[in-house]
Design an enzyme around this catalytic site. Structure first.
Site, PDB file in Angstrom:
ATOM      1  N   ASP A 314       0.823  -1.209   0.000  1.00 53.61           N
ATOM      2  CA  ASP A 314       0.000   0.000   0.000  1.00 53.61           C
ATOM      3  C   ASP A 314       0.860   1.264   0.000  1.00 53.61           C
ATOM      4  O   ASP A 314       1.916   1.320   0.630  1.00 53.61           O
ATOM      5  CB  ASP A 314      -0.891  -0.015   1.247  1.00 53.61           C
ATOM      6  CG  ASP A 314      -1.821   1.176   1.321  1.00 53.61           C
ATOM      7  OD1 ASP A 314      -2.660   1.310   0.426  1.00 53.61           O
ATOM      8  OD2 ASP A 314      -1.674   1.976   2.264  1.00 53.61           O
ATOM      9  N   GLU A 367       1.087  -0.519  -5.126  1.00 56.83           N
ATOM     10  CA  GLU A 367       0.153   0.567  -5.381  1.00 56.83           C
ATOM     11  C   GLU A 367       1.014   1.834  -5.446  1.00 56.83           C
ATOM     12  O   GLU A 367       1.380   2.404  -4.423  1.00 56.83           O
ATOM     13  CB  GLU A 367      -0.894   0.695  -4.275  1.00 56.83           C
ATOM     14  CG  GLU A 367      -1.930   1.751  -4.610  1.00 56.83           C
ATOM     15  CD  GLU A 367      -2.465   2.505  -3.393  1.00 56.83           C
ATOM     16  OE1 GLU A 367      -3.458   3.219  -3.548  1.00 56.83           O
ATOM     17  OE2 GLU A 367      -1.870   2.385  -2.304  1.00 56.83           O
TER      18      GLU A 367
END
Length: 650
Positions: A314, A367
């Site tokens: 993330d 990401e």
């Protein structure tokens, strides 16, 4: 009450040296709480890193939370580790560390390496192990066949706590999900699931992204073995599991990592490097070796103990740049005066190297929303080493395009074609993720213009375009049947919608499209290689039609894809094709079974030997409104026979 603390250690000097060098990637075998026997006596060994603490003890139900009754001993080697064995403390014991800081603050901290935590809002750790009798040996042995770079990835992104609620509006347990979720993902023909963070987190509305228990699945849904059971059942169904992993920041909760020993142990003391302005959380100190050991060992822990098949990391962009979300004067340049976080970049590379060295049949996915070069390129050529990267530009451009009324789409044609300018610069995953259906953005179907029929036709077209575009795929739960409200973790997704035809037919289309994707090698074998893609006609902006070829490793493994992005029927539409032969329809999103008009039956079409679109052959079609069509090339029988004869002679 269990006996007092007995001096004991699980560490060797080699363990300590690796930990202090930032290279001990199995440190979870030593730090934390471990039920063992010492001199024939059963109890629990505790070890915690708190180098600036004045003292550390263990408190819990077993000693009435008495801070002074069970002190741990600081190791002699200045490693900053406190340790000791407490006889009689068994699995299931609730505990915390009583930490006294140098300035006298009395802290109560959960164990950073705990395998289980109390269910929030309670905050204590629990002595537990990760023993489980796995039944996924076949999957693990053959996992490389599912996770390779030339394999299909159609990922169903799931928030476990809100995928489905029971009649009391409670989240399903891991074991309930092992039936309901597994059956559904298999029915929908997804290859993988991706779980929003399952690691323990105190604040449910954080969706799991504010983690305090990095080594523990959330006890909201069951224990560690219950989560393992879910993984086991997914593997039995042929489904891979990707976990969201959050090494970018951590919350400031009093029982967590923040100010663990009274100092900024895991983060930077200077808020210009240690405080995240977007999430009001702490940023890991990637230059501190013991923190690197903590983070990388945590990543490997999930692959090791839980048989996880991949990690989606993330907020990578926030790790790469020192000035991320900061104004001038709010950040500190690196040693060369630049804005790159060199310590984080080095950490990310080492993380990826460790994962692929120890678990080469898994996948790491970034990401990452910037143009940082080489995110999914090997570290030995200067890349970050990820296996894949989210293609955020594709997502933004595509949703912007679909938001336009079809009458205006001819002026926005470039928003669709631009992605192919850079599609092979990284190993891209195309995400329609949870981030696109929250914070006032509404559900995906609200981006689609027109009446109800056109909105659902556009949704089918969106998925048809996505599934045939180069790259792997990710779709957030609810999108597959046209969820009509913004995602809420309190309500979950609205399964009652699937009783209505437009939603049920969209759901069926996605399931069939997933099956076609999995079974069509031309759609994934060269997902990240320009060999696998070829424009037929990039420039028909006047009709808002796109056509292209996808190719597999076999020369004649070819599919032709045609998208009509308007509700206008295109009669006698010619499409240039590379080979003489028959082009058989694979799917037509306008079929009645998918909620289309059903007025335009697409049959196998034999090519005509005349040039079109710069190709020696063409097929002529009627393009239904707002439609994706896929055709598979079938070589003439005589050419197949000739090829066989040549092979036999050789």
């Amino acid at each position: 009450m269990p006996s007092t603390v007995t001096p004991h250690s699980l560490f060797t000097d080699y363990d300590i040296n690796l930990f202090r060098a930032g290279k001990n990637f199995r440190i979870y075998d030593k730090l934390g709480s471990h039920v063992i026997e010492v001199d024939g006596k059963r109890g629990t060994y505790f070890a915690v890193w708190a180098p600036s603490a004045k003292s550390v003890g263990v408190i819990g139900d077993f000693n009435g939370w008495n801070r002074s009754s069970h002190p741990l001993q600081a190791r002699w080697d200045s490693s900053g580790i406190y340790e000791g064995f407490i006889e009689g403390v068994e699995s299931g014991t609730v505990y915390k560390y009583a930490v006294e800081s140098q300035n006298g603050d009395q802290l109560e901290k959960g164990d950073p390496y705990a395998r289980l935590w109390e269910t929030p809002p309670k905050t204590a750790s629990i002595v537990w192990d990760t023993y489980y009798e796995w039944e996924d040996g076949d999957w693990m042995k053959n996992r490389y066949q599912h996770n390779g770079i030339d394999r299909p990835y159609s990922v169903y992104e799931v928030h476990l706590g809100s995928w489905k609620k029971n009649e009391k509006n409670e989240s399903l347990s891991y074991r309930e999900l092992a039936t309901d979720l597994v059956d559904y993902v298999k029915k929908m023909n997804y290859t993988h699931v991706e779980f929003l963070p399952v690691m323990e987190h105190p604040y449910f509305p954080s969706w799991g992204y504010q983690i305090t228990g990095y080594f523990a699945p959330s006890s909201r849904f069951g224990g560690p073995q219950d989560f393992m059971y879910l993984v086991d059942k997914l593997h039995a169904a042929g489904i891979g599991i990707i976990l969201d992993w959050v090494p970018s920041h951590f919350p400031n909760d009093a029982h967590g990592l923040a100010q663990f020993d009274g100092t900024h142990l895991y983060d930077h003391a200077d808020p210009r490097k240690g405080f995240h302005p977007d999430w009001k959380s702490a940023i890991f100190n990637y230059g501190r070796n013991e923190v690197r050991s903590f983070l990388i060992s945590n990543a490997l822990f999930w692959l090791d103990r839980y048989h996880i098949d991949g990690l989606r990391v993330d907020a990578v962009a926030s790790m790469l740049y020192l000035d991320y979300s900061r104004k001038a004067g709010e950040w500190i340049p690196n040693q060369y005066g630049g804005n790159e976080n060199l310590e984080a970049i080095d950490f990310i590379r080492e993380f990826n190297e460790a994962v692929y060295r120890d678990f080469p049949d898994t996948m790491t996915i970034a990401e990452e929303s910037t143009a940082f070069s080489g995110v999914s390129r090997p570290t030995y050529v200067g890349g970050l080493g990820f296996g894949q990267k989210w293609m955020m530009g594709w997502m933004h451009d595509t949703l912007n395009y679909f938001n336009n009324d079809p009458v205006h789409r001819s002026y926005h044609h470039g928003e669709l074609t631009f992605s192919l300018v850079y599609a092979f610069s990284e190993n891209f995953m195309l995400p329609l993720s949870h981030d696109e259906v929250v914070h006032g953005k509404g559900p995906l179907i609200d981006r689609m213009p027109g009446d109800e029929w056109q909105r659902f036709a556009n949704m089918r077209l969106l998925y048809g375009y996505m599934m045939t575009h180069p790259g792997s795929k990710l779709n957030f739960m609810g999108g597959e049947f046209g969820q009509t409200t913004e995602w809420s973790i309190e309500r979950g997704i609205d399964w009652s919608l699937t009783q209505y035809k437009p939603h049920a037919t969209l759901q069926q289309f996605v399931a069939d499209l997933n099956a076609i994707y999995r079974d069509t090698t031309a759609l994934y074998e060269y997902a990240y290689d320009p060999k696998g893609f070829e424009w037929i006609d990039i420039g028909d902006h006047q009709h808002s039609v796109l056509s292209y070829l996808r190719r597999g490793k076999d020369e004649q493994d070819v599919v032709a894809i045609i998208h009509n992005f308007t509700p206008t029927v295109r009669n006698n539409y010619r499409v240039g094709v590379p080979f003489e032969g028959t082009y058989e329809p694979v799917i037509n999103s306008d079929d009645e079974q998918y909620g289309g008009t059903g007025n335009y039956t697409i049959k196998a079409t034999k090519s005509a030997p005349s040039e079109w679109n710069g190709r020696p052959n063409h097929i002529e079609l009627t393009l239904p409104p707002l439609t994706t069509m896929i055709f598979r090339y079938k070589a003439p029988a005589k050419k197949k026979a000739a090829k066989k004869q040549v092979a036999e002679k050789k």
